[in-house]
Design a protein around this motif. Structure first.
Motif, PDB file in Angstrom:
ATOM      1  N   MET A 252     -20.611  -9.426  11.152  1.00  0.00           N
ATOM      2  CA  MET A 252     -20.620 -10.509  10.205  1.00  0.00           C
ATOM      3  C   MET A 252     -20.989 -11.837  10.864  1.00  0.00           C
ATOM      4  SD  MET A 252     -17.522  -9.980   7.597  1.00  0.00           S
ATOM      5  CE  MET A 252     -16.517  -8.658   8.171  1.00  0.00           C
ATOM      6  N   GLY A 253     -20.778 -11.926  12.171  1.00  0.00           N
ATOM      7  CA  GLY A 253     -21.091 -13.161  12.868  1.00  0.00           C
ATOM      8  C   GLY A 253     -22.574 -13.471  12.911  1.00  0.00           C
ATOM      9  N   ARG A 254     -23.410 -12.473  12.653  1.00  0.00           N
ATOM     10  CA  ARG A 254     -24.858 -12.681  12.653  1.00  0.00           C
ATOM     11  C   ARG A 254     -25.479 -12.368  11.301  1.00  0.00           C
ATOM     12  NH1 ARG A 254     -27.242 -11.669  18.530  1.00  0.00           N
ATOM     13  NH2 ARG A 254     -25.414 -12.293  19.691  1.00  0.00           N
ATOM     14  N   ASP A 255     -24.700 -12.460  10.255  1.00  0.00           N
ATOM     15  CA  ASP A 255     -25.169 -12.175   8.903  1.00  0.00           C
ATOM     16  C   ASP A 255     -25.865 -13.412   8.335  1.00  0.00           C
ATOM     17  OD1 ASP A 255     -25.622 -11.390   6.323  1.00  0.00           O
ATOM     18  OD2 ASP A 255     -23.539 -10.851   5.897  1.00  0.00           O
ATOM     19  N   PRO A 256     -27.183 -13.341   8.062  1.00  0.00           N
ATOM     20  CA  PRO A 256     -27.902 -14.509   7.549  1.00  0.00           C
ATOM     21  C   PRO A 256     -27.478 -14.931   6.145  1.00  0.00           C
ATOM     22  CG  PRO A 256     -29.373 -12.616   7.681  1.00  0.00           C
ATOM     23  CD  PRO A 256     -28.067 -12.203   8.283  1.00  0.00           C
ATOM     24  N   SER A 257     -26.789 -14.063   5.406  1.00  0.00           N
ATOM     25  CA  SER A 257     -26.307 -14.483   4.091  1.00  0.00           C
ATOM     26  C   SER A 257     -25.066 -15.370   4.199  1.00  0.00           C
ATOM     27  CB  SER A 257     -26.002 -13.260   3.217  1.00  0.00           C
ATOM     28  OG  SER A 257     -24.903 -12.542   3.746  1.00  0.00           O
ATOM     29  N   ILE A 258     -24.421 -15.371   5.352  1.00  0.00           N
ATOM     30  CA  ILE A 258     -23.226 -16.193   5.566  1.00  0.00           C
ATOM     31  C   ILE A 258     -23.548 -17.435   6.396  1.00  0.00           C
ATOM     32  CG2 ILE A 258     -20.922 -16.241   6.603  1.00  0.00           C
ATOM     33  CD1 ILE A 258     -20.731 -13.248   5.975  1.00  0.00           C
ATOM     34  N   TRP A 259     -24.321 -17.257   7.480  1.00  0.00           N
ATOM     35  CA  TRP A 259     -24.617 -18.348   8.416  1.00  0.00           C
ATOM     36  C   TRP A 259     -26.107 -18.651   8.424  1.00  0.00           C
ATOM     37  CZ3 TRP A 259     -20.205 -20.338   9.736  1.00  0.00           C
ATOM     38  CH2 TRP A 259     -19.095 -19.530   9.875  1.00  0.00           C
ATOM     39  N   THR A 260     -26.461 -19.936   8.485  1.00  0.00           N
ATOM     40  CA  THR A 260     -27.864 -20.299   8.667  1.00  0.00           C
ATOM     41  C   THR A 260     -28.196 -20.161  10.147  1.00  0.00           C
ATOM     42  OG1 THR A 260     -27.250 -22.616   8.924  1.00  0.00           O
ATOM     43  CG2 THR A 260     -27.874 -21.902   6.727  1.00  0.00           C
ATOM     44  N   ASP A 261     -29.328 -19.597  10.455  1.00  0.00           N
ATOM     45  CA  ASP A 261     -29.771 -19.325  11.826  1.00  0.00           C
ATOM     46  C   ASP A 261     -28.675 -18.622  12.628  1.00  0.00           C
ATOM     47  OD1 ASP A 261     -32.262 -20.540  11.404  1.00  0.00           O
ATOM     48  OD2 ASP A 261     -31.395 -22.518  11.791  1.00  0.00           O
ATOM     49  N   PRO A 262     -28.263 -17.416  12.231  1.00  0.00           N
ATOM     50  CA  PRO A 262     -27.126 -16.761  12.876  1.00  0.00           C
ATOM     51  C   PRO A 262     -27.362 -16.347  14.324  1.00  0.00           C
ATOM     52  CG  PRO A 262     -28.194 -15.248  11.384  1.00  0.00           C
ATOM     53  CD  PRO A 262     -28.843 -16.587  11.190  1.00  0.00           C
ATOM     54  N   ASN A 263     -28.614 -16.180  14.757  1.00  0.00           N
ATOM     55  CA  ASN A 263     -28.892 -15.752  16.124  1.00  0.00           C
ATOM     56  C   ASN A 263     -29.058 -16.904  17.102  1.00  0.00           C
ATOM     57  OD1 ASN A 263     -28.792 -12.989  15.543  1.00  0.00           O
ATOM     58  ND2 ASN A 263     -30.871 -13.064  14.726  1.00  0.00           N
ATOM     59  N   ILE A 264     -28.885 -18.132  16.638  1.00  0.00           N
ATOM     60  CA  ILE A 264     -29.004 -19.305  17.500  1.00  0.00           C
ATOM     61  C   ILE A 264     -27.610 -19.819  17.822  1.00  0.00           C
ATOM     62  CG2 ILE A 264     -29.869 -21.675  17.635  1.00  0.00           C
ATOM     63  CD1 ILE A 264     -32.126 -20.826  15.781  1.00  0.00           C
ATOM     64  N   PHE A 265     -27.373 -20.150  19.086  1.00  0.00           N
ATOM     65  CA  PHE A 265     -26.074 -20.671  19.519  1.00  0.00           C
ATOM     66  C   PHE A 265     -25.919 -22.106  19.034  1.00  0.00           C
ATOM     67  CE2 PHE A 265     -23.454 -22.821  22.783  1.00  0.00           C
ATOM     68  CZ  PHE A 265     -22.280 -22.130  22.552  1.00  0.00           C
ATOM     69  N   LEU A 266     -25.115 -22.292  18.000  1.00  0.00           N
ATOM     70  CA  LEU A 266     -24.856 -23.605  17.420  1.00  0.00           C
ATOM     71  C   LEU A 266     -23.354 -23.767  17.189  1.00  0.00           C
ATOM     72  CD1 LEU A 266     -27.643 -23.773  14.682  1.00  0.00           C
ATOM     73  CD2 LEU A 266     -27.547 -25.087  16.784  1.00  0.00           C
ATOM     74  N   PRO A 267     -22.581 -24.108  18.207  1.00  0.00           N
ATOM     75  CA  PRO A 267     -21.136 -24.234  17.994  1.00  0.00           C
ATOM     76  C   PRO A 267     -20.769 -25.338  17.018  1.00  0.00           C
ATOM     77  CG  PRO A 267     -21.733 -24.910  20.215  1.00  0.00           C
ATOM     78  CD  PRO A 267     -22.964 -24.361  19.588  1.00  0.00           C
ATOM     79  N   GLU A 268     -21.652 -26.321  16.838  1.00  0.00           N
ATOM     80  CA  GLU A 268     -21.348 -27.403  15.902  1.00  0.00           C
ATOM     81  C   GLU A 268     -21.362 -26.941  14.447  1.00  0.00           C
ATOM     82  OE1 GLU A 268     -25.662 -27.674  17.229  1.00  0.00           O
ATOM     83  OE2 GLU A 268     -23.741 -27.569  18.245  1.00  0.00           O
ATOM     84  N   ARG A 269     -21.851 -25.730  14.174  1.00  0.00           N
ATOM     85  CA  ARG A 269     -21.846 -25.229  12.793  1.00  0.00           C
ATOM     86  C   ARG A 269     -20.420 -25.086  12.268  1.00  0.00           C
ATOM     87  NH1 ARG A 269     -25.042 -20.202  12.557  1.00  0.00           N
ATOM     88  NH2 ARG A 269     -25.639 -20.622  14.676  1.00  0.00           N
TER      89      ARG A 269
END
Length: 100
Positions: free
Chosen positions: A1-18
């Motif tokens: 779920m941590g890399r699910d594009p329906s939940i997160w925008t750009d899930p494969n990019i390291f963006l801790p500020e999200r």
């Protein structure tokens, strides 16, 4: 779920500020992010990990001078990753122990 594009925008990019924009919690209540599991099978080490991460980060900041390798400038940092058992940065930071 941590890399699910329906939940997160750009899930494969390291963006801790999200996580600053979301009220998502890591303690098993929000199913978008469950690094320690949830429900009856939640990791019993969650309270210890939650306390120790602050201590470990403070120890690293306090006990080392952090420098870029070979007089590199911050804008020249290569953020690409090298795959292995764990992810590694292609150009690592240099940690110089403080003499006590």
């Amino acid at each position: 779920m941590g890399r699910d594009p329906s939940i997160w925008t750009d899930p494969n990019i390291f963006l801790p500020e999200r996580f600053l924009e979301h009220s998502t919690d890591f303690k098993g209540q929000d199913f978008e992010l469950i690094p320690f599991g949830a429900g009856r099978r939640i990791c019993p080490g969650l309270p210890l990990a939650n306390k120790m991460v602050h201590f470990m980060l403070a120890s690293l900041v306090h006990c080392f001078h952090w420098r870029l390798a070979d007089e590199m400038k911050p804008e020249d940092i290569d953020m690409t990753e090298t795959f292995g058992i764990t992810l590694h940065r292609s150009e690592p930071l240099r940690a110089i122990p403080i003499k006590m």
